[in-house]
Design a protein around this motif. Structure first.
Motif, PDB file in Angstrom:
ATOM      1  N   GLY A 160       0.800  -1.224   0.000  1.00 40.54           N
ATOM      2  CA  GLY A 160       0.000   0.000   0.000  1.00 40.54           C
ATOM      3  C   GLY A 160       0.826   1.265   0.000  1.00 40.54           C
ATOM      4  O   GLY A 160       0.303   2.352  -0.255  1.00 40.54           O
ATOM      5  N   THR A 178      -7.399   1.563  -2.779  1.00 41.42           N
ATOM      6  CA  THR A 178      -6.044   1.383  -2.265  1.00 41.42           C
ATOM      7  C   THR A 178      -5.763  -0.056  -1.842  1.00 41.42           C
ATOM      8  O   THR A 178      -4.611  -0.459  -1.780  1.00 41.42           O
ATOM      9  CB  THR A 178      -5.776   2.315  -1.072  1.00 41.42           C
ATOM     10  OG1 THR A 178      -6.781   2.109  -0.078  1.00 41.42           O
ATOM     11  CG2 THR A 178      -5.754   3.763  -1.492  1.00 41.42           C
ATOM     12  N   ASP A 179      -6.804  -0.845  -1.580  1.00 40.04           N
ATOM     13  CA  ASP A 179      -6.540  -2.212  -1.112  1.00 40.04           C
ATOM     14  C   ASP A 179      -6.182  -3.177  -2.242  1.00 40.04           C
ATOM     15  O   ASP A 179      -5.385  -4.083  -2.054  1.00 40.04           O
ATOM     16  CB  ASP A 179      -7.714  -2.754  -0.290  1.00 40.04           C
ATOM     17  CG  ASP A 179      -9.025  -2.753  -1.054  1.00 40.04           C
ATOM     18  OD1 ASP A 179      -9.096  -2.145  -2.134  1.00 40.04           O
ATOM     19  OD2 ASP A 179      -9.986  -3.373  -0.553  1.00 40.04           O
TER      20      ASP A 179
END
Length: 188
Positions: free
Chosen positions: A102, A177-178
């Motif tokens: 991330g 974002t994951d």
């Protein structure tokens, strides 16, 4: 605090064999013969080593309570992320390894949440979505009109993702974002 092994969830911090571990993934397995057990993938908070462990569902494990604190991302200094406390303006150095893949989605002045156990950072959460620019996208293939057809594209942070055929180089899009998946075109 003690809890049953079958209540372990990803993101929790547990103590096992005298060390602190953050849970990456858990799965309850029910074999055809015998009792169910839980398989847990976890990372050692000190060394960063990963391992997996199995417990019977009735076993107990020591779960550590985490406190969440908001910070603002400032910059990366070597292997550390420099974060600022928005209330006291103090800087904190947190290992970039805590964020894992991330880290590519970090942007200047981004609000992040850090999980702390007794003042030590054990996890970090980014906002669910960020806006990035497409720096490279494959051209549209003529005749490919299926609605589910996506094409590869490269984002300004270097991450590759799949986008709909109408997205072109230079456009700004919103991604998760994951898993770096496309959400929508950026507005404005």
């Amino acid at each position: 605090m003690k809890q049953q092994a079958n209540l372990i969830r990803a993101g929790q911090v547990i103590e096992h064999d005298g060390r602190r571990w953050t849970v990456l993934k858990q799965q309850i397995i029910s074999p055809g013969k015998g009792g169910a057990f839980i398989q847990v993938d976890m990372r050692d908070l000190k060394t960063g080593n990963k391992t997996n462990e199995r417990w019977r569902t009735a076993d107990t494990v020591e779960r550590l309570l985490t406190e969440q604190k908001e910070y603002t991302y400032s910059y990366t200094d070597g292997d550390n992320l420099v974060l600022m406390d928005p209330e006291t303006f103090e800087q904190a150095m947190i290992p970039a390894a805590i964020l894992g893949d991330g880290a590519a989605f970090l942007q200047d002045n981004m609000e992040v949440v850090v999980d702390l156990v007794e003042g030590d950072p054990v996890g970090m959460h980014l906002p669910p979505q960020v806006t990035l620019e497409i720096i490279e996208a494959d051209p549209v293939v003529k005749g490919q009109t299926a609605t589910s057809s996506y094409k590869p594209a490269k984002l300004s942070n270097g991450v590759k993702t799949m986008v709909p055929p109408f997205i072109e180089t230079g456009e700004r899009i919103v991604v998760r974002t994951d898993d770096a998946s496309y959400v929508e075109r950026a507005k404005g």
